[in-house]
Scaffold this active site. Structure first.
Site, PDB file in Angstrom:
ATOM      1  N   ASP A 201      42.853  22.151 -61.209  1.00  0.00           N
ATOM      2  CA  ASP A 201      42.871  21.936 -62.649  1.00  0.00           C
ATOM      3  C   ASP A 201      44.231  22.275 -63.219  1.00  0.00           C
ATOM      4  OD1 ASP A 201      40.368  20.968 -63.084  1.00  0.00           O
ATOM      5  OD2 ASP A 201      39.479  22.884 -63.687  1.00  0.00           O
ATOM      6  N   LYS A 223      44.761  13.707 -62.825  1.00  0.00           N
ATOM      7  CA  LYS A 223      45.366  12.417 -62.496  1.00  0.00           C
ATOM      8  C   LYS A 223      44.533  11.590 -61.520  1.00  0.00           C
ATOM      9  CE  LYS A 223      50.067  14.059 -63.373  1.00  0.00           C
ATOM     10  NZ  LYS A 223      51.430  14.282 -62.820  1.00  0.00           N
TER      11      LYS A 223
END
Length: 411
Positions: A201, A223
């Protein structure tokens, strides 16, 4: 006479076997827990004992005979720890141990003993025991330092021993703590060192990623392409896909996986796919960040409770599950996570339902990291303070009188 040869190391299996401990002082207090953990049938012989040793006896972990040593006490023993303050009694007990061929440790005279206690530590099923090579060269502090260095290296992953048997694969949901890489748990750090894939994260302790071996694949969760999937579904699928390839996967989260971390959503998804997983709790920013900024979430005479809430949706948002009017009536500490951009409406709601406008508020941005900063305000002024000081997430907001009870820690 000091032994001329090094001691022969061996692991004693003492489960259910009689072990006699003479003396109930500090030495016994330090040594007894390991003997209890080994499952030994422990008989303590001593007229007195420290409160901790007495508690072990009261709890049924050992049998205590309240008298000095007497000849015959070591009969049928497999192992003896002699640790009384009476040198004459120690000599007599040592002689009895020799006659009965009982391995004997002496706290007052290691050279006269037939066994030495190693400096011992444990990490994930491995016991590390360190002995000096001879009685003449015994240096307990150095031995303990060597033990500590090895155990610490195994725990934090800096000393990596390759696995020569099939390694368990699956997913570890690891809480990385509030941001400072030193505040991840020992187990979490070790699992990182053993990972094949790390899905991290944004709020996880980023510095830890730089320590990973080159072969480890690091994936930024923010992403992950998710196309027709929602972001969380895409993360779940990435965890499942890599784990099913036989890889050891670490899902590295900020704080604790189950404190607004969606850890249970991931656990449910893994369970549904039959993927083994483990949860490694982390230090939650809700208590650690205020502490790092000099704020206790509870304090005698000031706050007897604290409540942690998510501020990611405003009080007037129909999606909110928080009973803000009820929170306004509490006298304790309120800790708000993910609430920087909603703090104005949160403050208005608390004031409207009875919380004093002068209630102290602290905003701690990027807590426990080198960029940590603290901004103080009140419920009445906090919205303006956020604008004036350009407070940005991640930040923990503390509301209550605990904000002003103590000095700030040195920067």
């Amino acid at each position: 006479m000091a032994a001329e040869h090094p001691a022969y190391p061996v692991g004693l299996r003492l489960t259910g076997r009689r072990v006699v401990v003479l003396g109930g002082g500090q030495v016994a207090q330090r040594r007894l827990p390991a003997l209890i953990a080994a499952g030994a049938d422990i008989h303590l012989i001593s007229p007195t004992a420290t409160p901790s040793v007495e508690a072990m006896a009261d709890g049924g972990e050992l049998t205590w005979t309240k008298r000095p040593y007497a000849d015959g006490d070591l009969a049928d023993a497999w192992y003896a720890l002699i640790a009384t303050g009476d040198h004459t009694a120690n000599e007599a007990a040592s002689a009895e141990a020799e006659r009965h061929r009982v391995w004997c440790v002496r706290s007052d005279d290691a050279d006269a003993a037939t066994a030495w206690t190693p400096a011992t530590g444990r990490s994930e099923g491995v016991t590390v025991a360190v002995l000096t090579t001879s009685a003449a060269g015994r240096d307990p502090r150095h031995t303990a330092a060597v033990r500590d260095a090895i155990v610490e290296g195994l725990r934090d992953g800096t000393l990596v021993a390759p696995h020569h048997r099939t390694r368990a694969t699956g997913v570890s949901l690891v809480g990385g703590g509030p941001g400072d890489p030193d505040l991840i748990t020992v187990r979490g750090r070790r699992l990182l060192a053993e990972a094949d894939v790390v899905i991290a994260d944004r709020l996880g302790p980023r510095d830890l990623l730089d320590e990973l071996p080159p072969h480890v694949e690091v994936i930024d969760a923010a992403k992950i392409p998710y196309g027709r999937f929602m972001a969380q579904e895409a993360i779940n699928n990435a965890l499942i896909e890599h784990a099913k390839q036989g890889k050891a996967v670490v899902r590295l989260k900020g704080g604790d996986p189950y404190v607004f971390g969606r850890g249970m959503e991931e656990a449910i998804a893994l369970e549904a796919e039959g993927v083994p997983y483990t949860v490694v709790p982390g230090i939650s920013s809700s208590i650690s960040v205020p502490g790092a900024a000099g704020i206790p979430v509870t304090h005698r005479g000031v706050a007897h409770e604290f409540t942690v809430v998510s501020g990611h949706v405003a009080p007037d948002d129909e999606r909110s599950l928080v009973d803000w009017p009820a929170l306004a009536k509490l006298r304790g500490t309120l800790v708000v996570l993910m609430g920087v951009d909603k703090i104005g409406r949160i403050a208005e709601t608390l004031i409207a339902h009875g919380r004093s406008a002068g209630t102290p508020v602290a905003l701690i941005q990027e807590g426990t990291t080198a960029a940590q900063r603290r901004v103080d305000a009140t419920l009445e002024t906090v919205e303006e303070a956020v604008r004036t000081h350009e407070v940005r997430p991640p930040a923990v907001i503390v509301i209550g009188d605990v904000v002003t009870v103590g000095p700030r820690p040195a920067a």
